[in-house]
Structures are given as C-alpha cells and as structure tokens.
Write an enzyme that holds these catalytic residues in place. Sequence first.
Site, PDB file in Angstrom:
ATOM      1  N   ARG A 211      21.967   4.233 -47.868  1.00 31.19           N
ATOM      2  CA  ARG A 211      22.217   2.973 -46.691  1.00 31.19           C
ATOM      3  C   ARG A 211      22.510   1.540 -47.361  1.00 31.19           C
ATOM      4  O   ARG A 211      21.595   0.938 -48.146  1.00 31.19           O
ATOM      5  CB  ARG A 211      21.792   3.191 -45.292  1.00 31.19           C
ATOM      6  CG  ARG A 211      22.099   4.653 -44.494  1.00 31.19           C
ATOM      7  CD  ARG A 211      21.314   4.249 -43.202  1.00 31.19           C
ATOM      8  NE  ARG A 211      20.466   3.940 -42.761  1.00 31.19           N
ATOM      9  CZ  ARG A 211      19.899   2.523 -42.743  1.00 31.19           C
ATOM     10  NH1 ARG A 211      20.643   1.444 -43.085  1.00 31.19           N
ATOM     11  NH2 ARG A 211      18.374   2.132 -42.849  1.00 31.19           N
TER      12      ARG A 211
ATOM     13  N   LYS B 265      24.726   7.690 -39.284  1.00 28.94           N
ATOM     14  CA  LYS B 265      24.647   6.822 -39.226  1.00 28.94           C
ATOM     15  C   LYS B 265      25.042   5.597 -38.157  1.00 28.94           C
ATOM     16  O   LYS B 265      24.832   5.276 -36.724  1.00 28.94           O
ATOM     17  CB  LYS B 265      23.124   5.847 -39.503  1.00 28.94           C
ATOM     18  CG  LYS B 265      22.376   5.967 -40.325  1.00 28.94           C
ATOM     19  CD  LYS B 265      21.123   6.691 -39.033  1.00 28.94           C
ATOM     20  CE  LYS B 265      20.225   7.206 -39.663  1.00 28.94           C
ATOM     21  NZ  LYS B 265      19.423   7.853 -38.356  1.00 28.94           N
TER      22      LYS B 265
ATOM     23  N   HIS C 232      15.883   6.219 -31.502  1.00 28.96           N
ATOM     24  CA  HIS C 232      15.646   7.180 -33.043  1.00 28.96           C
ATOM     25  C   HIS C 232      13.888   7.725 -33.194  1.00 28.96           C
ATOM     26  O   HIS C 232      12.997   7.473 -33.509  1.00 28.96           O
ATOM     27  CB  HIS C 232      15.200   6.233 -34.347  1.00 28.96           C
ATOM     28  CG  HIS C 232      15.888   6.152 -35.638  1.00 28.96           C
ATOM     29  ND1 HIS C 232      14.825   5.910 -36.793  1.00 28.96           N
ATOM     30  CD2 HIS C 232      15.871   7.370 -36.360  1.00 28.96           C
ATOM     31  CE1 HIS C 232      15.114   6.272 -37.614  1.00 28.96           C
ATOM     32  NE2 HIS C 232      16.166   7.640 -37.306  1.00 28.96           N
TER      33      HIS C 232
ATOM     34  N   SER D  75      12.010   6.267 -41.627  1.00 26.96           N
ATOM     35  CA  SER D  75      11.856   6.866 -42.489  1.00 26.96           C
ATOM     36  C   SER D  75      10.773   7.333 -43.571  1.00 26.96           C
ATOM     37  O   SER D  75      10.620   5.913 -43.645  1.00 26.96           O
ATOM     38  CB  SER D  75      13.216   6.590 -43.756  1.00 26.96           C
ATOM     39  OG  SER D  75      13.392   7.198 -44.495  1.00 26.96           O
TER      40      SER D  75
ATOM     41  N   LYS E 154       8.378  11.918 -38.926  1.00 27.65           N
ATOM     42  CA  LYS E 154       8.921  12.353 -38.008  1.00 27.65           C
ATOM     43  C   LYS E 154       9.893  13.373 -38.055  1.00 27.65           C
ATOM     44  O   LYS E 154       9.798  14.185 -36.615  1.00 27.65           O
ATOM     45  CB  LYS E 154       9.912  11.055 -37.287  1.00 27.65           C
ATOM     46  CG  LYS E 154      11.316  11.196 -36.202  1.00 27.65           C
ATOM     47  CD  LYS E 154      11.939  10.136 -35.839  1.00 27.65           C
ATOM     48  CE  LYS E 154      12.624   9.818 -37.227  1.00 27.65           C
ATOM     49  NZ  LYS E 154      12.923   9.239 -38.474  1.00 27.65           N
ATOM     50  N   THR E 155      10.315  13.731 -39.274  1.00 35.22           N
ATOM     51  CA  THR E 155      10.669  14.980 -39.494  1.00 35.22           C
ATOM     52  C   THR E 155      10.001  16.100 -39.205  1.00 35.22           C
ATOM     53  O   THR E 155      10.074  17.547 -38.628  1.00 35.22           O
ATOM     54  CB  THR E 155      12.285  16.038 -40.404  1.00 35.22           C
ATOM     55  OG1 THR E 155      13.127  14.242 -39.878  1.00 35.22           O
ATOM     56  CG2 THR E 155      12.510  16.432 -40.648  1.00 35.22           C
TER      57      THR E 155
ATOM     58  N   ASP F  91      16.189  13.755 -35.026  1.00 35.59           N
ATOM     59  CA  ASP F  91      15.897  12.534 -36.243  1.00 35.59           C
ATOM     60  C   ASP F  91      16.309  11.415 -34.727  1.00 35.59           C
ATOM     61  O   ASP F  91      16.631  10.335 -34.318  1.00 35.59           O
ATOM     62  CB  ASP F  91      17.482  11.919 -37.197  1.00 35.59           C
ATOM     63  CG  ASP F  91      17.088  11.173 -37.276  1.00 35.59           C
ATOM     64  OD1 ASP F  91      16.253  10.096 -37.423  1.00 35.59           O
ATOM     65  OD2 ASP F  91      18.343   9.893 -37.714  1.00 35.59           O
TER      66      ASP F  91
ATOM     67  N   ARG G  35      17.782  14.123 -49.671  1.00 29.52           N
ATOM     68  CA  ARG G  35      18.316  14.190 -48.996  1.00 29.52           C
ATOM     69  C   ARG G  35      18.374  15.982 -48.519  1.00 29.52           C
ATOM     70  O   ARG G  35      18.639  16.309 -49.687  1.00 29.52           O
ATOM     71  CB  ARG G  35      19.240  13.557 -48.245  1.00 29.52           C
ATOM     72  CG  ARG G  35      18.547  12.139 -47.803  1.00 29.52           C
ATOM     73  CD  ARG G  35      17.376  11.840 -46.391  1.00 29.52           C
ATOM     74  NE  ARG G  35      17.359  10.177 -46.184  1.00 29.52           N
ATOM     75  CZ  ARG G  35      16.967  10.331 -45.339  1.00 29.52           C
ATOM     76  NH1 ARG G  35      16.825  10.821 -44.211  1.00 29.52           N
ATOM     77  NH2 ARG G  35      16.172   9.567 -45.231  1.00 29.52           N
TER      78      ARG G  35
END
Length: 535
Positions: free
Chosen positions: A62, A203, A222, A240, A244-245, A259, A325
């Site tokens: 980003r 996003k 988030h 990130s 989390k994933t 997410d 990704r």
Amino acid sequence: MRDKHCEDHSSYGLENHGLTNLSDVYWNLTTPALYEQVIARHEGSLAHLGALAVRTGHHTGRSANDKFVVEEATTKDQIWWGKINRPYSSEKFDDLHKRMALQLQTQDVFVQDCFAGADPNNRLPIRIITQYAWHNLFARNMFIQATKEELVNHVPEFTVIDVPRFHAVPKADGTNSETFIILNFEKRLILIGGTSYAGEIKKSIFSVMNYLMPQKDILPMHCSANIGANGETALFFGLSGTGKTTLSADKSRVLIGDDEHGWSQEGIFNFEGGCYAKLINLSPDAEPEIYGTTRRFGTILENVAMNAADRRIDLFDNSFTENTRGSYPISHVPNATRGGQGGHPKNVIFLSADAFGVLPPIAKLTKEQAMYHFLSGYTAKVAGTERGVTEPTPNFSACYGAPFMPLHPQRYAELLGRKLDEHNVTVWLINTGWSGGPYGVGERFKIAHTRAMVNAVLNGELANVPTEKEPFFGLQIPTSCPNVPTEILNSRNTWRNPADYDAQAKKLAGMFAENFKKYETETTAEIRAAGPSGN
C-alpha cells in the site's frame, strides 16, 4: 461502447460515473473468462496447478502517503484528519476524475458489481471498475458476488475506478506523488491511479465500511473470525504479519473470514467474500489450509516467484518483495462458512508480533487493559524488512488498523467497550513474536505453541488456571497451558540475563506511554492506568 456479457449487468450504466466513449466494457465476467482476458492481454501467467501469477511493478504494498479523503460539508467534522486521512479538495478531485475518464476513452474496462458485507441487512452494493482484467478478478475474489437476479437491478452505493496507468501530476493535483487513492464520501466514489497493487481496492472499500458502519452502531474491525464446534465465535485482531490469517485458518474450526468484519446487534459478519493472505515462507505443515489455496484455479499470486520453465512457484523467494500475497475466494478454504456470519464472540484475541522479546506469549486482559491495547494497536517491525531499520521498531496502529479508520479511534474504542460489556467477552493478548531476546538474538515462538495457546483459550482450558502478574505491563500470565512448555510463558525467564530483559521491558513500556499521550484527553483514568507502569 460495446457491452460484453450484457445479460448479466445492471441498467445503471457507466455514464453515471462520468465514463463515456469507452471501447469494450466487460461486465461481471466469470473467473475462467477473466483468466482468458488476463493471459490474452499478457497481464499474468498460469502457474503450475492453475493459480494466476501476476506482478505489481514497483508498488508491492500500500502507498500510505498517497491516500486522501475529500474534505466537504458532510465529512469536515467527522473525519480524523491528519497523516492518515489527508484532506483533499473537491475541485481537484473533480479535475482528476475528468482527466481519468478522458484517458479511459476508447479503452476497454472491466466491471464487477458486488457487495461488501455478508449480512443482508447491512451490506453495501459496490461497483469496481478496473483497467486490468486481473484487478477485476481480484475484486471478484475479494467481495461478495451478486446473483444474476441481483445484477439486473444493481445500483452501487459506492464505486471504485481503478486505473493504474493514469498518473497524477503532483504540483497540479496536490498529491504527494503520481500515485493516489482518494475517497469522496459525498460522491460515493473512489479514484485509484499510479499503482498496480490490488490491495488498494480492497482497503479503500474497508475504509468506506469503517466510515459507514459506526453510524449504524456496528463496530467495523480489522480482524479474522472463526467458529468452534460448540458454535462460539472468536475474533483475532492484529496487524500484518502477526498471524491473523494463519491462526484463524484452523481445520478444527469454521472460518468466517480472515481480515475484515462487522459486529452488529445480531453478531459477527464478514465484509468480504475472499481472503488476501501473506504467502512468504508459507509452510504446508504449519499452514495447510492457506498453502492449499496457492495451488488452486482462481487464486491470484501477487509477486510470487515462479520458475518460467515448469511454472512452479517458490514461496520462500522474496526477490520481488517480502509482501507476497495470495487472493482467493473463501470457498477455497474447505472449512469456511459460505454465509459469512457468526454469533457474538465469547473470546477476543489481540495479536502482536513483539520483536523486542518482552511481551508474554499469552496474557488475560482486564476490560481497561483491552481498551488500552486496542487503542495502542502494537506490533513491531524487525531489522532488515525496511531500509534503515537496523533494530526492532515499534509500530502502533490504533484499533489494529489505523490506516483504514476515517473516524477518530476513540469512536471505535467506545463501540468495542460496549460490545465487550454487553456480551461478557474475555480478551486475551497473544504475542506471536520473539522470546529469549529481541529479533536477531532470541527465537520466534513456534506456531505449534501459539496454536496450542489459542486452542486452550477457545476450549476454556485457561478459565480457571492461576495467573501471575507481569510487573512492567501489569499483564496476567497463566502459570500453565496445555501442550506449551511452562518455562516460555513468562518471557523474562527465557532471557539469559534477566537484567537485560528488565531494561528492554522498561524501554518498550516507555514507547507505549509516549504513543498513548495522544489519547489521554479522550480516555478515562481507568484506561490510562491500565497501561504499562515502566517499573
């Protein structure tokens, strides 16, 4: 302008978005049809076993400094203005929009009409218009697809126009570079240009949901979410790289999403219809569910190295970026719910990858500590991941997602506090980072141990386990945990020299205190007192 697959699109045409004199308009193409377009246009390559390998050029993440929000009457007093939400003028936005539309004339575009929000009562009809076919496939993966019947009457309440080959002129346009991501809440329009990183699409819509949902008393989050065999929902907040994933993709639990979610009066619902996982160093043993998606038709592999001869990918190769990704529909995860909804959570887990080696691997938080850590949103960057970073550096991101929060963090924190009280939720802090020393000296916690801690929390096995109070942050650390060595539960005990740990802990506690100064006038004395003492 020639419409393709016109039987599957809304009568609400692109002229409503200022787009005219286009060449071919490809409406709501299926995944195979988009594959054909991507390969025919040389936008990507077919990888071994069917995934699509693409490159995003020099933007491999980003562009935080290139995001703006149009300042106008409806947003002027609502937006949390500053480095994250930079104001942009309506006049400059209109000019940029017109020039973007002019550049698209006589060009092909791709359109996906879809939804953000799995809850039918709280979903947002959106339209994603892209210059690249693979960006349209990304949108198809990441958002919730409309039925054929819904497509006919689809009228978007927010639209993204994504044109990577259009560049701003910074001096004239008031941008920081040729790249821009600009949200206009009055016109319900987002303009993206100068970057091929598809994550900007995802996003930007998340930012929209973070603006709209609190107006309906819904907490946008988030976080990832899953459901246990007992029907209880769990949430995993984290920035990130914190897991989390990975931790939410557990074959013994049903995945809601990885997410972005909303917490309404009815429960939890996914904002998305797909996942966008980090793939670097992905292991088939530690993360089998995510690993399996990298071999599936429909998955987009962003900046993943691939052997040109046999088309096999290398998930350990960071030649293009550390931020490799994978974008895939949530249906690629065998144990994911297709409905995207769950009940109110009983447990909430805050994830932090502490590269200072200070935080314990697991701690139980009081309500006030939960509020403090939610506003702090701490993790750490490690040496070598960015130019100039030679030692661990703290990364405080309010609500574990400040770059996507248009409103003041306190607004989200107040919503969280009410939800925790209403549903008697227990909050835990889990450190997926380092112990025995900082990054470069200590070792990162094993995923197997972290999973064991998560399972113990969700199975209720820590409910009655005694705790000991950690002196610097006041955290309550369980004295035992099934399938986890007792000696690693208190991070101080893992350091060779406890005095070195004490110095590092005081240093990190001071960083927390300095960061939290910006919230002191907005929070209660109890929340402020729940932070580290630095003793």
